[in-house]
Design a protein around this motif. Structure first.
Motif, PDB file in Angstrom:
ATOM      1  N   ARG A 195       0.823  -1.204   0.000  1.00  0.00           N
ATOM      2  CA  ARG A 195       0.000   0.000   0.000  1.00  0.00           C
ATOM      3  C   ARG A 195       0.859   1.257   0.000  1.00  0.00           C
ATOM      4  NH1 ARG A 195      -4.993  -1.550   3.072  1.00  0.00           N
ATOM      5  NH2 ARG A 195      -4.796  -3.828   3.199  1.00  0.00           N
ATOM      6  N   LEU A 196       0.279   2.326  -0.479  1.00  0.00           N
ATOM      7  CA  LEU A 196       0.899   3.634  -0.370  1.00  0.00           C
ATOM      8  C   LEU A 196       0.971   3.993   1.116  1.00  0.00           C
ATOM      9  CD1 LEU A 196       1.892   6.062  -2.047  1.00  0.00           C
ATOM     10  CD2 LEU A 196      -0.452   6.923  -2.003  1.00  0.00           C
TER      11      LEU A 196
ATOM     12  N   TYR B 159       5.840   9.526  -3.900  1.00  0.00           N
ATOM     13  CA  TYR B 159       4.954  10.671  -4.118  1.00  0.00           C
ATOM     14  C   TYR B 159       5.262  11.757  -3.095  1.00  0.00           C
ATOM     15  CZ  TYR B 159       1.707   7.966  -7.072  1.00  0.00           C
ATOM     16  OH  TYR B 159       1.126   7.235  -8.076  1.00  0.00           O
TER      17      TYR B 159
ATOM     18  N   LEU C  54      -4.946  16.698   1.235  1.00  0.00           N
ATOM     19  CA  LEU C  54      -3.608  16.236   0.910  1.00  0.00           C
ATOM     20  C   LEU C  54      -3.580  16.006  -0.588  1.00  0.00           C
ATOM     21  CD1 LEU C  54      -0.976  15.450   2.425  1.00  0.00           C
ATOM     22  CD2 LEU C  54      -1.733  13.080   2.241  1.00  0.00           C
TER      23      LEU C  54
ATOM     24  N   PHE D 231      -1.225  15.325  -4.124  1.00  0.00           N
ATOM     25  CA  PHE D 231      -0.002  14.609  -4.478  1.00  0.00           C
ATOM     26  C   PHE D 231       0.583  15.101  -5.795  1.00  0.00           C
ATOM     27  CE2 PHE D 231       0.063  11.150  -1.386  1.00  0.00           C
ATOM     28  CZ  PHE D 231      -1.223  11.192  -0.877  1.00  0.00           C
ATOM     29  N   GLY D 232       1.880  14.932  -5.902  1.00  0.00           N
ATOM     30  CA  GLY D 232       2.539  15.125  -7.182  1.00  0.00           C
ATOM     31  C   GLY D 232       2.289  13.925  -8.067  1.00  0.00           C
ATOM     32  N   GLN D 233       2.928  13.937  -9.237  1.00  0.00           N
ATOM     33  CA  GLN D 233       2.688  12.903 -10.234  1.00  0.00           C
ATOM     34  C   GLN D 233       3.395  11.594  -9.916  1.00  0.00           C
ATOM     35  OE1 GLN D 233       3.828  16.012 -10.646  1.00  0.00           O
ATOM     36  NE2 GLN D 233       3.438  16.779 -12.713  1.00  0.00           N
TER      37      GLN D 233
ATOM     38  N   TYR E 242     -11.498   9.012   2.464  1.00  0.00           N
ATOM     39  CA  TYR E 242     -11.271   9.670   1.179  1.00  0.00           C
ATOM     40  C   TYR E 242     -11.385   8.671   0.033  1.00  0.00           C
ATOM     41  CZ  TYR E 242      -8.657  12.667   4.408  1.00  0.00           C
ATOM     42  OH  TYR E 242      -8.274  13.452   5.461  1.00  0.00           O
TER      43      TYR E 242
ATOM     44  N   TYR F  73      -9.450   8.596  -3.734  1.00  0.00           N
ATOM     45  CA  TYR F  73      -8.487   9.155  -4.664  1.00  0.00           C
ATOM     46  C   TYR F  73      -8.543   8.348  -5.949  1.00  0.00           C
ATOM     47  CZ  TYR F  73      -5.965  12.107  -1.290  1.00  0.00           C
ATOM     48  OH  TYR F  73      -5.600  13.087  -0.380  1.00  0.00           O
TER      49      TYR F  73
ATOM     50  N   GLN G   9      -6.219   7.271  -9.267  1.00  0.00           N
ATOM     51  CA  GLN G   9      -4.880   7.232  -9.869  1.00  0.00           C
ATOM     52  C   GLN G   9      -5.040   6.898 -11.342  1.00  0.00           C
ATOM     53  OE1 GLN G   9      -2.194   3.894  -9.079  1.00  0.00           O
ATOM     54  NE2 GLN G   9      -0.627   5.362  -8.477  1.00  0.00           N
TER      55      GLN G   9
ATOM     56  N   PHE H  10      -0.884   9.569 -11.758  1.00  0.00           N
ATOM     57  CA  PHE H  10      -1.198  10.790 -11.047  1.00  0.00           C
ATOM     58  C   PHE H  10      -2.325  10.511 -10.061  1.00  0.00           C
ATOM     59  CE2 PHE H  10      -1.167  14.979  -9.955  1.00  0.00           C
ATOM     60  CZ  PHE H  10      -2.256  15.741 -10.365  1.00  0.00           C
ATOM     61  N   LEU H  11      -2.118  10.865  -8.806  1.00  0.00           N
ATOM     62  CA  LEU H  11      -3.062  10.560  -7.729  1.00  0.00           C
ATOM     63  C   LEU H  11      -3.846  11.819  -7.387  1.00  0.00           C
ATOM     64  CD1 LEU H  11      -3.576   8.038  -5.944  1.00  0.00           C
ATOM     65  CD2 LEU H  11      -1.913   8.948  -4.355  1.00  0.00           C
TER      66      LEU H  11
ATOM     67  N   ILE I 276      -7.291  13.676  -5.531  1.00  0.00           N
ATOM     68  CA  ILE I 276      -8.365  13.523  -4.555  1.00  0.00           C
ATOM     69  C   ILE I 276      -9.715  13.722  -5.226  1.00  0.00           C
ATOM     70  CG2 ILE I 276      -8.291  15.959  -3.833  1.00  0.00           C
ATOM     71  CD1 ILE I 276      -8.923  14.907  -0.957  1.00  0.00           C
TER      72      ILE I 276
ATOM     73  N   GLU J  67     -14.247  17.278  -5.164  1.00  0.00           N
ATOM     74  CA  GLU J  67     -13.324  17.931  -6.087  1.00  0.00           C
ATOM     75  C   GLU J  67     -13.793  17.891  -7.527  1.00  0.00           C
ATOM     76  OE1 GLU J  67      -9.827  19.401  -5.770  1.00  0.00           O
ATOM     77  OE2 GLU J  67     -11.075  19.924  -4.066  1.00  0.00           O
TER      78      GLU J  67
ATOM     79  N   PHE K 259      -8.349   4.581  -5.029  1.00  0.00           N
ATOM     80  CA  PHE K 259      -7.827   4.305  -3.691  1.00  0.00           C
ATOM     81  C   PHE K 259      -8.729   4.931  -2.640  1.00  0.00           C
ATOM     82  CE2 PHE K 259      -3.790   2.282  -4.270  1.00  0.00           C
ATOM     83  CZ  PHE K 259      -3.371   2.664  -5.523  1.00  0.00           C
TER      84      PHE K 259
ATOM     85  N   PHE L 269      -3.900   4.101   3.415  1.00  0.00           N
ATOM     86  CA  PHE L 269      -4.512   3.749   2.146  1.00  0.00           C
ATOM     87  C   PHE L 269      -4.922   2.291   2.067  1.00  0.00           C
ATOM     88  CE2 PHE L 269      -4.195   7.334  -0.745  1.00  0.00           C
ATOM     89  CZ  PHE L 269      -3.358   8.185  -0.046  1.00  0.00           C
TER      90      PHE L 269
END
Lengths: 111, 115
Positions: free
Chosen positions: A43-44, A86, A99, A101-103, B33, B35, B37, B42-43, B45, B58, B90, B106
């Motif tokens: 998991r992340l 990330y 929160l 996140f970047g790519q 949440y 999310y 991907q 790219f993740l 929200i 969003e 996610f 997550f």
């Protein structure tokens, strides 16, 4: 607008080499920044947060407000560091904090 | 096993169908949440709920409707699926209101493929 940018999609290094994963952010307020990591088939998860000023698994990240950067560094990469990384920015009020996140950057450490 | 769990892990369906993804956390967290991907990893929200109340939405199309029957569950229903909905979704939770300390927990992700 708030944004997190990781310019490198893939970073490939040899074991023992230094690693720097780049992260830049755009935020008018006082930023709270984080690095998350996703190992293969896991998991992340949170790796580290800038306010803790900690070193986790040999990784450190320093917030540079002048350059709006939060690069992740490790002096000697290990094969087990291979993962997706990330960078993330927390902003907003406590109730509606987000929160983002970047790519993401895939780090590949070769033997 | 304390965690955030999502079902199903994989979902393959035709355009136009309606599908749901379920999420449950047994961590006792207040905020959950969704999310998305995309294919480029790219993740982004989509939604957040705090104790069953929608906090963040969003600019997600109306075809996406989250539902939180209680603070331990946050499900995602998608109507009239489109090709662009193909992604890994996610679920995550955090112990504090909003994103709190910035530590999110997550799930393993649900890979949705729309044909």
């Amino acid at each position: 607008a708030q944004r997190v940018t990781q310019p490198e999609k893939l970073l490939s290094v040899f074991k023992g080499a230094p690693v720097e994963l780049k992260c830049n952010y755009s935020y008018s307020g006082s930023p709270e920044l984080f690095w998350y990591v996703q190992y293969s088939r896991q998991r992340l998860q949170l790796l580290l947060r800038h306010i803790s000023r900690e070193s986790i698994k040999g990784f450190t990240a320093d917030l540079n407000k002048g350059e709006t950067s939060f690069h992740l560094k490790k002096p000697f990469a290990q094969e087990e560091d291979s993962a997706m990384y990330y960078c993330a920015l927390l902003y907003g009020s406590s109730n509606t904090g987000k929160l983002i996140f970047g790519q993401g950057t895939t780090l590949q450490v070769k033997p | 096993d304390t965690a955030v769990s999502q079902t199903p892990k994989y979902l393959v369906t035709q355009m136009g169908n309606d599908k749901s993804i379920k999420c449950e956390q047994n961590l006792g967290h207040d905020t959950m949440y969704w999310y998305k991907q995309d294919s480029k990893k790219f993740l982004k929200i989509m939604f957040s709920y705090n104790n069953k109340e929608l906090i963040i939405n969003e600019t997600v199309p109306n075809r996406f409707s989250p539902k939180s029957p209680d603070k331990a569950h946050l499900n995602l229903h998608i109507n009239s699926l489109e090709l662009g909905d193909s992604a890994v979704y996610f679920c995550a939770s955090s112990p504090n209101v909003g994103a709190g300390t910035g530590e999110l927990f997550f799930g393993e992700g649900s890979r949705l493929t729309v044909l």
